[in-house]
Design a protein around this motif. Sequence first.
Motif, PDB file in Angstrom:
ATOM      1  N   CYS A  56      -7.034  -1.866 -17.932  1.00 42.44           N
ATOM      2  CA  CYS A  56      -7.026  -2.046 -19.398  1.00 42.44           C
ATOM      3  C   CYS A  56      -6.697  -3.492 -19.756  1.00 42.44           C
ATOM      4  O   CYS A  56      -7.364  -4.102 -20.607  1.00 42.44           O
ATOM      5  CB  CYS A  56      -5.992  -1.124 -20.040  1.00 42.44           C
ATOM      6  SG  CYS A  56      -6.458   0.610 -20.173  1.00 42.44           S
ATOM      7  N   MET A  75      -9.428   5.757 -22.935  1.00 44.75           N
ATOM      8  CA  MET A  75      -9.146   4.404 -22.443  1.00 44.75           C
ATOM      9  C   MET A  75     -10.008   4.074 -21.225  1.00 44.75           C
ATOM     10  O   MET A  75     -10.543   2.964 -21.113  1.00 44.75           O
ATOM     11  CB  MET A  75      -7.654   4.274 -22.097  1.00 44.75           C
ATOM     12  CG  MET A  75      -6.739   4.181 -23.299  1.00 44.75           C
ATOM     13  SD  MET A  75      -5.002   3.865 -22.822  1.00 44.75           S
ATOM     14  CE  MET A  75      -4.506   5.507 -22.296  1.00 44.75           C
ATOM     15  N   CYS A  81      -7.744   5.726 -29.036  1.00 37.53           N
ATOM     16  CA  CYS A  81      -8.224   5.547 -27.660  1.00 37.53           C
ATOM     17  C   CYS A  81      -9.648   6.078 -27.509  1.00 37.53           C
ATOM     18  O   CYS A  81     -10.494   5.458 -26.857  1.00 37.53           O
ATOM     19  CB  CYS A  81      -7.292   6.258 -26.678  1.00 37.53           C
ATOM     20  SG  CYS A  81      -5.653   5.521 -26.510  1.00 37.53           S
ATOM     21  N   TYR A 116      -1.243   2.899 -24.830  1.00 37.49           N
ATOM     22  CA  TYR A 116      -1.949   4.062 -25.366  1.00 37.49           C
ATOM     23  C   TYR A 116      -1.645   4.273 -26.845  1.00 37.49           C
ATOM     24  O   TYR A 116      -2.115   5.227 -27.455  1.00 37.49           O
ATOM     25  CB  TYR A 116      -1.572   5.335 -24.588  1.00 37.49           C
ATOM     26  CG  TYR A 116      -0.112   5.713 -24.732  1.00 37.49           C
ATOM     27  CD1 TYR A 116       0.336   6.474 -25.808  1.00 37.49           C
ATOM     28  CD2 TYR A 116       0.822   5.293 -23.799  1.00 37.49           C
ATOM     29  CE1 TYR A 116       1.679   6.807 -25.945  1.00 37.49           C
ATOM     30  CE2 TYR A 116       2.157   5.617 -23.923  1.00 37.49           C
ATOM     31  CZ  TYR A 116       2.581   6.380 -25.000  1.00 37.49           C
ATOM     32  OH  TYR A 116       3.911   6.689 -25.138  1.00 37.49           O
TER      33      TYR A 116
END
Length: 333
Positions: free
Chosen positions: A78, A126, A174, A225
Amino acid sequence: MLTTMNQVLSWLLQGDVSIQYQTQRYLLQAESMLLEQLQKRIETEGFGAQLLSARNENGYWGIWYYQPKWTCTHYTLCDLKGLGLAPSNPIAKEMVERALTECQLKDGGLNFAKSDIPSDIAINGMFLAYASYFCPKDARLAALDLCIRSFQKPDGGFSWDYASPIGDPHTTICVLEGLYAYRYATQGTSSIDSCLKQALQCLYQRNLCIGEDPRYIRMAYPYRYRYDLLRFLEFAANAQIPWNESIEQALVWLVGKQHDGVWNLQLVHPGKVHVQFEQVHQFSRFITVKAIQILMQYAQASKTAEVGLRRCESMEKDKPVPSVESTGVDYFA
């Protein structure tokens, strides 16, 4: 003419190579050759190189895909996407492909826990976002896309809680990011667009969740998140969501957070990290480049965004360039 905006741009271009890349791409619309050169340097310099060098001999970061936060493989990927690491990077591509091979369930979702439990919809969202960036042609993403959309709640949102009748903002943002990334990478179907619109309506109907959690109106990065207004606005700008009253309300908040043409980092989500990008209560290059990009996107449709940009350009010419010297990390729970 020298303006504070020029000073801010100069300050941004003095930052990590990932900030230089984002500034040149989103704020200065630089030519592709310069962007390619900067993006390639992210893997060998600064934050990007530090994250890549933290990889274990077995290929994972941390213990496995989701253990522990925030040093595991999932959150490192990420972060690397967020920095702008080149999508052709072989390490990132390898680990996305391994995750699909090792963790994809029969229903298309991913199980990043070393136990027999259903996939987490927020994690699925994600993962779809960075997998669509690093491995857009992997056919296994289609099953993940369908899995995610099959769990949309009646209110249009999404939730990690399978039993919940409504969506939660964290999972919903997300999923919005993941589905948009997949839609963009694959030129997906109108059914994805319909799903995105319903999820956005869920957030609009909840007044962008303002008042539900004080952290939603703090300037935070990395997002992890968690949902907040900056993350919503960045998604809206990237996805070119048309201006509306909800976006205007968020823009008013964003402009109100401005300090002499820049924005502060107000919140870091607690947990172990490979790299501390910036310090809380200091001017933030990451947030500033995002904020200006957002204002530029909506300047023609929003007087608030236009005023926010004008403030940058009309400040005193002799204002000092902001400093981001470390004063220690302050976590908000």
